[in-house]
Design a protein around this motif. Structure first.
Motif, PDB file in Angstrom:
ATOM      1  N   VAL A  24       0.829  -1.206   0.000  1.00  0.00           N
ATOM      2  CA  VAL A  24       0.000   0.000   0.000  1.00  0.00           C
ATOM      3  C   VAL A  24       0.863   1.255   0.000  1.00  0.00           C
ATOM      4  N   LYS A  25       1.913   1.251   0.806  1.00  0.00           N
ATOM      5  CA  LYS A  25       2.754   2.442   0.928  1.00  0.00           C
ATOM      6  C   LYS A  25       3.558   2.726  -0.342  1.00  0.00           C
ATOM      7  N   SER A  26       3.870   1.684  -1.098  1.00  0.00           N
ATOM      8  CA  SER A  26       4.700   1.875  -2.295  1.00  0.00           C
ATOM      9  C   SER A  26       3.883   1.991  -3.579  1.00  0.00           C
ATOM     10  N   TYR A  27       2.562   1.846  -3.498  1.00  0.00           N
ATOM     11  CA  TYR A  27       1.746   1.800  -4.712  1.00  0.00           C
ATOM     12  C   TYR A  27       1.778   3.112  -5.498  1.00  0.00           C
ATOM     13  N   GLN A  28       1.964   2.972  -6.818  1.00  0.00           N
ATOM     14  CA  GLN A  28       1.837   4.067  -7.765  1.00  0.00           C
ATOM     15  C   GLN A  28       1.123   3.537  -9.003  1.00  0.00           C
ATOM     16  N   PRO A  29       0.096   4.224  -9.520  1.00  0.00           N
ATOM     17  CA  PRO A  29      -0.566   3.757 -10.734  1.00  0.00           C
ATOM     18  C   PRO A  29       0.403   3.703 -11.910  1.00  0.00           C
ATOM     19  N   GLN A  30       0.362   2.611 -12.654  1.00  0.00           N
ATOM     20  CA  GLN A  30       1.219   2.487 -13.829  1.00  0.00           C
ATOM     21  C   GLN A  30       0.687   3.298 -15.008  1.00  0.00           C
ATOM     22  N   ASN A  31      -0.626   3.506 -15.043  1.00  0.00           N
ATOM     23  CA  ASN A  31      -1.237   4.279 -16.123  1.00  0.00           C
ATOM     24  C   ASN A  31      -0.811   5.750 -16.007  1.00  0.00           C
ATOM     25  N   ASN A  54     -11.798   6.810   7.815  1.00  0.00           N
ATOM     26  CA  ASN A  54     -11.024   7.212   8.997  1.00  0.00           C
ATOM     27  C   ASN A  54     -10.126   6.078   9.476  1.00  0.00           C
ATOM     28  N   SER A  55     -10.632   4.858   9.390  1.00  0.00           N
ATOM     29  CA  SER A  55      -9.854   3.704   9.848  1.00  0.00           C
ATOM     30  C   SER A  55      -8.669   3.439   8.932  1.00  0.00           C
ATOM     31  N   VAL A  56      -8.869   3.590   7.618  1.00  0.00           N
ATOM     32  CA  VAL A  56      -7.758   3.443   6.674  1.00  0.00           C
ATOM     33  C   VAL A  56      -6.691   4.490   6.970  1.00  0.00           C
ATOM     34  N   GLU A  57      -7.118   5.733   7.166  1.00  0.00           N
ATOM     35  CA  GLU A  57      -6.165   6.796   7.478  1.00  0.00           C
ATOM     36  C   GLU A  57      -5.445   6.506   8.794  1.00  0.00           C
ATOM     37  N   SER A  58      -6.167   5.947   9.755  1.00  0.00           N
ATOM     38  CA  SER A  58      -5.557   5.613  11.046  1.00  0.00           C
ATOM     39  C   SER A  58      -4.453   4.575  10.882  1.00  0.00           C
ATOM     40  N   VAL A  59      -4.718   3.559  10.053  1.00  0.00           N
ATOM     41  CA  VAL A  59      -3.713   2.523   9.809  1.00  0.00           C
ATOM     42  C   VAL A  59      -2.452   3.126   9.208  1.00  0.00           C
ATOM     43  N   LEU A  60      -2.625   4.005   8.226  1.00  0.00           N
ATOM     44  CA  LEU A  60      -1.478   4.517   7.472  1.00  0.00           C
ATOM     45  C   LEU A  60      -0.718   5.630   8.192  1.00  0.00           C
ATOM     46  N   THR A  61      -1.381   6.314   9.112  1.00  0.00           N
ATOM     47  CA  THR A  61      -0.699   7.365   9.861  1.00  0.00           C
ATOM     48  C   THR A  61      -0.211   6.869  11.223  1.00  0.00           C
ATOM     49  N   GLY A  62      -0.705   5.705  11.641  1.00  0.00           N
ATOM     50  CA  GLY A  62      -0.272   5.150  12.917  1.00  0.00           C
ATOM     51  C   GLY A  62      -0.933   5.762  14.129  1.00  0.00           C
ATOM     52  N   ARG A  63      -1.991   6.512  13.903  1.00  0.00           N
ATOM     53  CA  ARG A  63      -2.752   7.098  15.017  1.00  0.00           C
ATOM     54  C   ARG A  63      -4.220   7.171  14.622  1.00  0.00           C
ATOM     55  N   VAL A  64      -5.106   7.072  15.594  1.00  0.00           N
ATOM     56  CA  VAL A  64      -6.543   7.089  15.310  1.00  0.00           C
ATOM     57  C   VAL A  64      -6.966   8.495  14.890  1.00  0.00           C
ATOM     58  N   THR A  65      -7.584   8.599  13.705  1.00  0.00           N
ATOM     59  CA  THR A  65      -8.004   9.893  13.169  1.00  0.00           C
ATOM     60  C   THR A  65      -9.517   9.949  13.012  1.00  0.00           C
ATOM     61  N   ASP A 251      -2.608  -3.843  15.795  1.00  0.00           N
ATOM     62  CA  ASP A 251      -2.195  -4.642  14.640  1.00  0.00           C
ATOM     63  C   ASP A 251      -3.308  -5.551  14.126  1.00  0.00           C
ATOM     64  N   ASP A 252      -4.112  -6.150  15.020  1.00  0.00           N
ATOM     65  CA  ASP A 252      -5.136  -7.090  14.563  1.00  0.00           C
ATOM     66  C   ASP A 252      -6.253  -6.373  13.799  1.00  0.00           C
ATOM     67  N   ILE A 253      -6.583  -5.139  14.209  1.00  0.00           N
ATOM     68  CA  ILE A 253      -7.568  -4.341  13.472  1.00  0.00           C
ATOM     69  C   ILE A 253      -6.969  -3.867  12.153  1.00  0.00           C
ATOM     70  N   ASN A 254      -5.724  -3.400  12.211  1.00  0.00           N
ATOM     71  CA  ASN A 254      -5.031  -2.930  11.004  1.00  0.00           C
ATOM     72  C   ASN A 254      -4.947  -4.006   9.937  1.00  0.00           C
ATOM     73  N   ALA A 255      -4.679  -5.251  10.359  1.00  0.00           N
ATOM     74  CA  ALA A 255      -4.487  -6.348   9.405  1.00  0.00           C
ATOM     75  C   ALA A 255      -5.729  -6.565   8.555  1.00  0.00           C
ATOM     76  N   LEU A 256      -6.917  -6.478   9.163  1.00  0.00           N
ATOM     77  CA  LEU A 256      -8.169  -6.659   8.424  1.00  0.00           C
ATOM     78  C   LEU A 256      -8.377  -5.534   7.418  1.00  0.00           C
ATOM     79  N   ILE A 257      -8.101  -4.311   7.856  1.00  0.00           N
ATOM     80  CA  ILE A 257      -8.276  -3.146   6.981  1.00  0.00           C
ATOM     81  C   ILE A 257      -7.284  -3.185   5.824  1.00  0.00           C
ATOM     82  N   LEU A 258      -6.041  -3.536   6.098  1.00  0.00           N
ATOM     83  CA  LEU A 258      -5.016  -3.589   5.053  1.00  0.00           C
ATOM     84  C   LEU A 258      -5.303  -4.669   4.017  1.00  0.00           C
ATOM     85  N   SER A 259      -5.847  -5.798   4.469  1.00  0.00           N
ATOM     86  CA  SER A 259      -6.190  -6.873   3.543  1.00  0.00           C
ATOM     87  C   SER A 259      -7.217  -6.390   2.524  1.00  0.00           C
ATOM     88  N   ALA A 260      -8.233  -5.656   3.011  1.00  0.00           N
ATOM     89  CA  ALA A 260      -9.257  -5.110   2.115  1.00  0.00           C
ATOM     90  C   ALA A 260      -8.686  -4.026   1.218  1.00  0.00           C
TER      91      ALA A 260
END
Length: 275
Positions: A24-31, A54-65, A251-260
């Protein structure tokens, strides 16, 4: 409700946590014609669409937003505008995907977001910030209408969000609206996924350990029911707990969100590469 478990998980999630985060952190569209992958979230009123962002942002920033404002008691859609959310990767750059949040679907025909407005959003005709009017859909002659959307303006992934406990309770009228949106997306070639939220409320034992989500028999039944309801394949339906009462990420909440999230990005990238 939700008390029985399989001996083995019916989907692996937790072991791919770091791999999914790196992806997720390294993703860049090829198009080259696209700066950001656009993910549109839709669903019934109160389903947790804004909370999922908000939960996706929380995972990627490392704090609940809580940037996308939510309201749990009104019974009406708290999101009134076509809102685009970017997530900061660092002070000078953003992640290469955008979440668009829309007004929720309601049972009555003149309440909630109009299906035709969702179709216009998917085609890129709705400008970011457009305020929905349930009683009058956007027309080509309206000032807000984008007559010449670019590929960047269009939706690249459609995500349906609904609480897992509502799968058996959702009204036929709302199902019909969601089904119509799904069929329109299919005609446009837009890939679709679903997020079933609030798994901890459906299965209280999971509140302290999200790692057992994909061994729970009740949750598997709801995934299969939702598959029959909208036709979205089970492997495109994900179980998630949004951040709600927590003040720190886990981590257990993050893992579910990251999988999706990884699957959304993968599907959207495939869509862009197939154009």
């Amino acid at each position: 409700m939700g008390g029985a478990y399989f001996s083995q998980p019916w989907r692996a999630v937790t072991e791919n946590y770091q791999e999914n985060l790196k992806f997720v952190k390294s993703y860049q569209p090829q198009n080259q014609n696209v700066k950001h992958l656009r993910i549109l979230i839709h669903g019934p009123v109160g389903s947790g669409k804004s909370s999922f962002f908000n939960s996706v942002e929380s995972v990627l920033t490392g704090r609940v937003t809580g940037r996308a404002l939510t309201d749990a008691i009104s019974g009406r859609s708290f999101t009134q505008k076509y809102t685009a959310y970017k997530i900061h990767k660092d002070p000078d750059s953003f992640y290469s995907f955008i979440f668009n949040d829309i007004m929720g679907f309601e049972q009555k025909t003149n309440k909630g977001v109009d299906v035709e407005d969702v179709k216009l959003a998917m085609r890129g005709h709705l400008p970011d910030g457009y305020k929905f009017n349930p009683e009058a859909q956007l027309q080509e002659t309206d000032e807000d209408y984008n007559p010449a959307p670019t590929l960047d303006d269009r939706v690249h992934v459609l995500v349906c969000v609904i609480p897992v406990a509502s799968v058996s309770l959702i009204s036929e009228e709302v199902v019909q609206k969601m089904r119509e949106v799904r069929l329109a997306a299919t005609e446009m070639g837009i890939p679709q996924l679903a997020i079933l939220t609030k798994v901890d409320e459906a299965c209280p034992k999971l509140k302290t350990n999200m790692n057992k989500v994909y061994t729970n028999k009740y949750l598997k039944e709801q995934v299969d029911k939702f598959n029959m309801l909208l036709g979205i394949p089970p492997n495109c339906i994900f179980l998630v707990k949004n951040y709600h009462s927590e003040t720190n990420t886990k981590d257990d909440i993050n893992a579910l969100i990251l999988s999706a999230l990884k699957q959304m990005i993968t599907f959207g990238e495939d869509f862009l590469n197939n154009l």
